[in-house]
Design an enzyme around this catalytic site. Sequence first.
Site, PDB file in Angstrom:
ATOM      1  N   LEU A 210     166.196  18.445   7.577  1.00 52.96           N
ATOM      2  CA  LEU A 210     164.906  18.083   8.156  1.00 52.96           C
ATOM      3  C   LEU A 210     164.410  16.744   7.631  1.00 52.96           C
ATOM      4  O   LEU A 210     164.513  16.465   6.434  1.00 52.96           O
ATOM      5  CB  LEU A 210     163.856  19.155   7.839  1.00 52.96           C
ATOM      6  CG  LEU A 210     164.070  20.547   8.441  1.00 52.96           C
ATOM      7  CD1 LEU A 210     162.985  21.496   7.957  1.00 52.96           C
ATOM      8  CD2 LEU A 210     164.076  20.487   9.959  1.00 52.96           C
ATOM      9  N   CYS A 211     163.876  15.934   8.532  1.00 53.02           N
ATOM     10  CA  CYS A 211     163.189  14.699   8.146  1.00 53.02           C
ATOM     11  C   CYS A 211     161.912  14.631   8.979  1.00 53.02           C
ATOM     12  O   CYS A 211     161.512  15.613   9.596  1.00 53.02           O
ATOM     13  CB  CYS A 211     164.070  13.480   8.360  1.00 53.02           C
ATOM     14  SG  CYS A 211     164.409  13.105  10.102  1.00 53.02           S
ATOM     15  N   ALA A 212     161.274  13.467   9.016  1.00 53.32           N
ATOM     16  CA  ALA A 212     159.998  13.356   9.728  1.00 53.32           C
ATOM     17  C   ALA A 212     160.172  13.320  11.237  1.00 53.32           C
ATOM     18  O   ALA A 212     159.381  13.895  11.977  1.00 53.32           O
ATOM     19  CB  ALA A 212     159.235  12.125   9.257  1.00 53.32           C
TER      20      ALA A 212
ATOM     21  N   GLY B 101     163.602  13.364  12.924  1.00 52.57           N
ATOM     22  CA  GLY B 101     164.883  13.845  13.422  1.00 52.57           C
ATOM     23  C   GLY B 101     165.986  12.813  13.390  1.00 52.57           C
ATOM     24  O   GLY B 101     167.144  13.137  13.643  1.00 52.57           O
TER      25      GLY B 101
ATOM     26  N   TYR C  11     160.619  17.949  10.622  1.00 55.37           N
ATOM     27  CA  TYR C  11     159.719  18.878   9.946  1.00 55.37           C
ATOM     28  C   TYR C  11     158.503  19.143  10.831  1.00 55.37           C
ATOM     29  O   TYR C  11     157.874  18.227  11.336  1.00 55.37           O
ATOM     30  CB  TYR C  11     159.265  18.299   8.609  1.00 55.37           C
ATOM     31  CG  TYR C  11     158.469  19.289   7.790  1.00 55.37           C
ATOM     32  CD1 TYR C  11     159.118  20.172   6.931  1.00 55.37           C
ATOM     33  CD2 TYR C  11     157.087  19.366   7.894  1.00 55.37           C
ATOM     34  CE1 TYR C  11     158.397  21.094   6.193  1.00 55.37           C
ATOM     35  CE2 TYR C  11     156.359  20.284   7.167  1.00 55.37           C
ATOM     36  CZ  TYR C  11     157.017  21.143   6.318  1.00 55.37           C
ATOM     37  OH  TYR C  11     156.304  22.064   5.591  1.00 55.37           O
TER      38      TYR C  11
END
Length: 568
Positions: free
Chosen positions: A471-473, A475, A503
């Site tokens: 997960l990141c901010a 994608g 996320y």
Amino acid sequence: MNTLIAQIEKGKPFFEKISRNIYLRAIRDGFISAMPVILFSSIFLLIAYVPNIFGFTWPKGIENMLMTPYNYTMGIIGFLVAGTTAKSLTDSMNRQLEKTNQINFISTMLASMAGFLIMAADPAKEGGFLSAFMGTKGLLTAFIAAFITVNVYKICVKNNVTIRMPEEVPPNISQVFKDIFPFAFSIIILYAIQLAIKAVIGVNVAQSIGTLLAPLFSAADGYLGITIIFGAYALFWFVGIHGPSIVEPAIAAITYSNVELNAHLIHAGQHADKVITSGTQMFIVTMGGTGATLVVPFMFMWLCKSKRNKAIGRASVVPTFFGVNEPILFGAPIVLNPVFFIPFILAPIVNVWIFKFFVDTLGMNSFFANLPWTTPGPIGIVLGTGFAVLSFVLAALLILVDTVIYYPFVKVYDEQILAEEAEGKSSSDALKEKVAANFDTKKADAILEGAESKEEPATHAITEETNVLVLCAGGGTSGLLANALNKAAEEYGAPVKAAAGSYGAHREILDQYQLVILAPQVASNYEDMKAETDKLGIKLAKTEGAQYIGLTRDGKGALAFVEEQFKD
């Protein structure tokens, strides 16, 4: 410079707390959920008005036909976001409640959307209601409706203010009666607010908010306003906080409203002059990622003499071109590096100043269409402003200006790295010295060194199919590690499958995975995420800057990292 950075870092815990605020997160996630609508509608907007730049105008009937999908999607975006924001906030609230006593997110969505209509849609004389404030003009009202609705539901659910049915009644029927009181209370409160505002000001809630905040929106569009807003993006990122998580929710209503206003101005044959838009943020201020770093990988690759910087530049060029600049941010590193403090903050500000000059003085149209954030910056500038001739000049000028701003600092940093290499320091040692004060890389170093010393990665501990969610901010960054894991798993026959996600948009699919890895930009959400994964028996790992970039480049090390998470 080190002293200044140290002072800024003292505020890091406070700003991290803000970035985890459930209301700001609800706004952000609400927009993420509505993004397909926003992007879809822009396609028709571009088809309808881009030909105007070349002197071709669609017949009125065809123009109206092309604009119908836009008006019935983007034209009700406030109504839709009222529901998606309520859903996101409900998910956050439910994590604070007992598993057996949860808020029904479908009911909160319906109540929020109904309440929004009451506060934003005036009755029409011929019947029905008017839609003037159901689009971007009603976004702030949508947030108010969602926040009030979900909190009313939370109070009712926590205090069991519900209609209880006998156990013999099916659960789906019982849920309907359970939701009656909170739904009714929510609508009554929102209607009371509408009646009060109407009695005092004479207009609905949505229109009153627009009138009251008009001076603020106007000031924000000035040079000082854009400097503060877009300078904050880079400043927060520099000290390790994901800036968009704080800034974007605060200005989301302005940016999307301005895009629609610009579209209407274009439609009327006027000058689209609103500067603060989503396109400005994605393609001007963060061209190549936060810090306007599009040119930096190329400079590392072509202008630097040190082997390490050249290698980092080559590895960072492609992702940075598409707005994913974590490889250069953490690989160089740029964040928390005193050498790059000035250009990292200055380049985005100068970019938006130049853009405003082109719009205000030279008469170029501002952005009137929303595009995917992964669109390369120069292409996004041209598309988002409708292929204006000046947009080509602007894109080239920004690249030149950013190169000039970064050049002396890149050269200074390259000299530092050359000196380190001359002293016999390895690249990993040099990198560790730059980030160790703020990024814990000891665990990563041990994993990577262990992986390099073996012929094969130690994947024997994973014998069953293991699904990993990174997960990141947004994608994009998470895709780098997910791809590295999938390639390594295929090469070495490891039963690991990885997927990338953002996320906030993960909750519906979380139970499909055995391990969740948080990229550095969302690592501050570790405690909140742990509460979710612990309930499902899922392993959770967070990563730091240099560690994450190292794993994306070393599939064997990435597999070893995954295995490490399952060791007792």
